[in-house]
Write a protein that holds these residues in place. Structure first.
Motif, PDB file in Angstrom:
ATOM      1  N   ASP A  14       0.830  -1.289   0.264  1.00 49.25           N
ATOM      2  CA  ASP A  14       0.023  -0.050  -0.062  1.00 49.25           C
ATOM      3  C   ASP A  14       0.877   1.234   0.009  1.00 49.25           C
ATOM      4  O   ASP A  14       1.450   1.751   0.917  1.00 49.25           O
ATOM      5  N   SER A  17      -1.970   7.174  -0.118  1.00 54.43           N
ATOM      6  CA  SER A  17      -1.955   8.185   1.212  1.00 54.43           C
ATOM      7  C   SER A  17      -3.256   8.711   1.639  1.00 54.43           C
ATOM      8  O   SER A  17      -3.229   9.529   2.365  1.00 54.43           O
ATOM      9  N   PRO A  22      -6.198   3.647   0.844  1.00 54.19           N
ATOM     10  CA  PRO A  22      -6.011   2.932   2.223  1.00 54.19           C
ATOM     11  C   PRO A  22      -7.485   2.431   2.499  1.00 54.19           C
ATOM     12  O   PRO A  22      -7.131   1.140   3.151  1.00 54.19           O
ATOM     13  N   LYS A  37       1.685  -1.389   4.660  1.00 58.18           N
ATOM     14  CA  LYS A  37       1.578   0.178   4.298  1.00 58.18           C
ATOM     15  C   LYS A  37       2.982   0.642   4.554  1.00 58.18           C
ATOM     16  O   LYS A  37       3.753   0.535   5.385  1.00 58.18           O
ATOM     17  N   GLU A  39       4.971   4.255   4.647  1.00 56.81           N
ATOM     18  CA  GLU A  39       4.443   5.518   4.749  1.00 56.81           C
ATOM     19  C   GLU A  39       5.840   6.289   4.788  1.00 56.81           C
ATOM     20  O   GLU A  39       6.825   5.819   4.921  1.00 56.81           O
ATOM     21  N   ASP A  45       1.724   8.639   7.624  1.00 53.81           N
ATOM     22  CA  ASP A  45       0.607   8.838   6.759  1.00 53.81           C
ATOM     23  C   ASP A  45      -0.226  10.063   7.327  1.00 53.81           C
ATOM     24  O   ASP A  45      -0.723   9.901   8.502  1.00 53.81           O
ATOM     25  N   SER A  46      -0.445  10.958   6.524  1.00 50.47           N
ATOM     26  CA  SER A  46      -1.415  12.071   7.046  1.00 50.47           C
ATOM     27  C   SER A  46      -2.646  11.796   7.303  1.00 50.47           C
ATOM     28  O   SER A  46      -3.343  12.579   8.095  1.00 50.47           O
ATOM     29  N   TYR A  47      -3.232  10.722   6.841  1.00 50.84           N
ATOM     30  CA  TYR A  47      -4.450  10.503   6.912  1.00 50.84           C
ATOM     31  C   TYR A  47      -4.759   9.875   8.388  1.00 50.84           C
ATOM     32  O   TYR A  47      -6.093   9.999   8.939  1.00 50.84           O
ATOM     33  N   ARG A  48      -4.006   9.677   9.331  1.00 49.49           N
ATOM     34  CA  ARG A  48      -3.916   9.065  10.581  1.00 49.49           C
ATOM     35  C   ARG A  48      -4.592  10.285  11.533  1.00 49.49           C
ATOM     36  O   ARG A  48      -5.391  10.131  12.424  1.00 49.49           O
ATOM     37  N   HIS A  57      -6.000   1.581   9.082  1.00 49.99           N
ATOM     38  CA  HIS A  57      -4.795   1.067   9.177  1.00 49.99           C
ATOM     39  C   HIS A  57      -4.876  -0.377  10.054  1.00 49.99           C
ATOM     40  O   HIS A  57      -3.900  -0.877  10.130  1.00 49.99           O
ATOM     41  N   SER A  62       3.087  -1.772   8.993  1.00 51.96           N
ATOM     42  CA  SER A  62       3.503  -0.355   8.624  1.00 51.96           C
ATOM     43  C   SER A  62       5.068  -0.342   8.520  1.00 51.96           C
ATOM     44  O   SER A  62       5.776  -0.877   9.448  1.00 51.96           O
ATOM     45  N   THR A  64       8.566   2.468   6.687  1.00 51.35           N
ATOM     46  CA  THR A  64       8.831   3.432   6.443  1.00 51.35           C
ATOM     47  C   THR A  64      10.084   3.196   5.508  1.00 51.35           C
ATOM     48  O   THR A  64      10.997   2.231   5.730  1.00 51.35           O
TER      49      THR A  64
END
Length: 77
Positions: A14, A17, A22, A37, A39, A45-48, A57, A62, A64
């Motif tokens: 994934d 973003s 998501p 995911k 990130e 992830d700004s979606y959090r 999520h 996850s 990076t």
């Protein structure tokens, strides 16, 4: 009858973003896909930040770029 999840064995990366990506990979994870995911480093992830939306999520691991660790989300709410 066997209780194997529908998408068991499917591996998904994934890179999305915001909302549609998501949300789609969350559904894939709910049906048994192995979702990772990716990130952005340092910020995640700004979606959090959108806590009023359902969590997207869950059922995902996850990571990076450049990280040697992977965090797994166990939340299913």
């Amino acid at each position: 009858m066997e209780n194997t999840p529908l998408l068991d064995g499917l591996h998904v990366v994934d890179l999305a973003s915001f909302i549609a990506g998501p949300a789609a990979t969350t559904v894939l994870g709910d049906f048994g896909a192995d979702v990772v995911k990716v990130e952005p480093p340092g910020v995640g992830d700004s979606y959090r930040a959108f806590s009023r939306f359902p969590p997207t999520h869950r059922s995902k691991a996850s990571t990076t770029p450049g990280s040697s660790t992977t965090a797994t989300s166990a939340a299913s709410s």
